[in-house]
Design an enzyme around this catalytic site. Structure first.
Site, short mmCIF file in Angstrom:
data_model
loop_
_atom_site.label_atom_id
_atom_site.label_comp_id
_atom_site.label_asym_id
_atom_site.label_seq_id
_atom_site.Cartn_x
_atom_site.Cartn_y
_atom_site.Cartn_z
CD GLN A 1 -2.85 -1.07 -0.06
OE1 GLN A 1 -3.22 0.07 -0.70
NE2 GLN A 1 -3.12 -2.26 -0.15
CE LYS B 1 -2.77 -4.76 -3.48
NZ LYS B 1 -2.77 -5.36 -2.11
CB CYS C 1 -6.93 -9.98 2.09
SG CYS C 1 -8.04 -11.16 0.82
C1 LIG Z 1 -2.51 -6.40 -1.91
C2 LIG Z 1 -1.82 -7.11 -0.77
C3 LIG Z 1 -1.18 -7.47 -0.36
C4 LIG Z 1 -1.44 -8.45 -1.29
O1 LIG Z 1 -0.93 -8.68 -2.80
P1 LIG Z 1 -0.36 -9.51 -3.87
O2 LIG Z 1 -0.58 -8.61 -5.04
O3 LIG Z 1 -2.08 -9.87 -3.98
O4 LIG Z 1 0.23 -10.71 -3.62
C5 LIG Z 1 -0.32 -7.74 1.08
N1 LIG Z 1 0.12 -7.01 1.77
C6 LIG Z 1 -1.20 -5.67 1.66
C7 LIG Z 1 -1.32 -4.83 2.70
C8 LIG Z 1 -1.55 -5.56 0.50
O5 LIG Z 1 -2.68 -4.30 0.14
#
Ligand SMILES: *Cc1c(COP(=O)(O)O)cnc(C)c1O
Length: 424
Positions: A221, A244, A382
């Site tokens: 993030q 992301k 998650c």
């Molecule tokens: C999205 C996210 C993950 C996992 O990322 P992936 O691309 O799905 O492996 C892990 N930690 C944080 C804080 C996230 O926002």
């Protein structure tokens, strides 16, 4: 004409962030923002789950497939040399983005989840014994919880959890108390994906290093929102996901200190990670290659490098300031809604707002918001332990990226008011 810089990573580098940030100009770079959703303009408020892609990324990847594509690290022919240069150039671009000391400190993985699992497996095998302890926080993504639990069950280690207060701040005294002679690793998020807490990483890392405990940072993030400098932070591992940070899916990044990486055994076995193979004995390459078995995400690496160029050209400080403005505005407008509760009000908070409404379930809110063209996340994000900490099974989460506007915050608020009319 080729827009790709072949084999010249320094030409891809640089943070040309002097001009003022023009959000409308940036929006024109994202083709998907032209889409109508149920006849309404799209207000995409789910970038914390995955960000949309600018045409620069899409076109660069298209160009690799059209003009430069072949497998890497093997061929003697021109195309293979070009794709190898692009792939290794992308690695150098990522190293510069994180200010890593060496390009070889960058390992490409499938995603952030795989990067953390790589560390859990390889670091676990090399350095952890029964009774050792790994410290995480209460507000981790499942990707930074479950790999340590798998290791706990395999090696009989312990996983210790640092609590957060009611605003979502890490309780530093509790962290200090958990650090012990048995602690072998601290694995902590940079920014909590569910409630937006920005962790006081400097202090967390300094306290661990005072006891010579390495620290892994989950930067998923943070990488899209703040300038990350791994040397200044002093962390030992840092992970993030391409998708992301406005790049493609299928590629993640593990940064690791070079000596530390080379003290670990390989992750997966296969081609590209070996120096020599016989049935008696196989020897392995050094980092990063020993962790990259098989054909890597070649085209995605170029997309990621272009995405990094894209955010660096705007400038992460400008992106951060823009998103901070949206966070303040959205917090003010949402706080004014009767019956709406916001979870996470940390002292330092990123542009993520988790909330519930007294009158409606998060999933119903999400569905009704979608009818208004507003895309938000509804669920546990998650991060079920975080939900449990705040006493809710799920929240609605609006998260902001560089392309979001105040008008989209207004669309969110209008849509929430429609939900209230329906349910109250
Ligand atoms: C999205 C996210 C993950 C996992 O990322 P992936 O691309 O799905 O492996 C892990 N930690 C944080 C804080 C996230 O926002």
């Amino acid at each position: 004409m080729s827009t790709l810089e072949l084999g010249n990573p320094t030409a891809l580098a640089g943070d040309n962030s002097t001009a003022a940030f023009d959000v409308e100009a940036a929006r024109r770079d994202f083709p998907i923002l032209e889409r109508k959703i149920h006849g309404r303009p799209l207000a995409f408020l789910d970038s914390a789950a995955s960000a949309q892609k600018p045409r620069q990324v899409i076109e660069a990847m298209d160009e690799v497939y059209r003009e430069h594509y072949a497998n890497v690290h093997r061929g003697v022919y021109l195309l293979s040399q070009e794709s190898t240069d692009l792939f290794e150039g992308a690695r150098a671009r990522v190293a510069k983005f994180l200010n890593a000391a060496k390009t070889e400190e960058i390992v490409f993985t499938r995603n952030a989840t795989e990067a953390i699992n790589l560390v859990a497996n390889c670091f676990g095998q090399a350095k952890l014994r029964a009774g050792d302890e790994v410290i995480i926080s209460h507000v981790e993504h499942h990707a930074n919880i479950v790999p340590w639990q798998l290791l706990r069950d395999r090696l009989s280690i312990q996983v210790k959890v640092v609590p957060v207060d009611d605003d979502g701040n890490l309780i530093m005294d509790a962290y200090a108390d958990l650090l012990s002679e048995r602690t072998r690793l601290v694995a902590i998020t940079h920014i909590a994906n569910s409630i937006g807490t920005v962790m006081p990483l400097r202090q967390i890392i300094d306290m661990a290093h005072a006891r010579e405990i390495p620290v892994l940072v989950d930067g998923c993030q943070a990488a899209p929102h703040l300038a990350v400098n791994v040397q200044e932070l002093g962390c030992d591992f840092y992970v993030f996901a391409g998708h992301k940070v406005y790049g493609p899916t299928g590629i993640g990044v593990l940064y690791g200190r070079y000596d530390l990486l080379n003290s670990l055994p390989p992750f997966l076995g296969g081609g590209d990670m070996i120096s020599s193979v016989s049935f008696e004995k196989t020897t392995f390459k050094k980092a990063p290659f020993r962790f990259e078995a098989g054909t890597p995400a070649i085209v995605e690496s170029v997309g990621l490098a272009k995405a990094i160029d894209y955010v660096s050209d705007i400038g992460l400080p400008a992106i951060h300031a823009h998103e901070d403005g949206l966070l303040a505005y959205a917090t003010e407008r949402l706080t004014a809604i009767d019956g709406l509760t916001i979870y996470g009000q940390a002292k330092d908070k990123a542009a993520v707002i988790s909330f519930t409404l007294e009158s409606a379930h998060p999933h119903d809110i999400g569905t009704i918001l979608d009818r208004a063209g507003v895309a938000v996340r509804a669920g546990h994000h998650c991060a079920q332990p975080t939900m449990e900490r705040f006493g809710v099974p799920a929240t609605v989460r609006a998260s902001f990226g560089l392309y979001n506007t105040r008008a989209e915050v207004d669309a969110l608020v209008d849509a929430i008011n429609q939900v209230k009319e329906l349910f109250e």
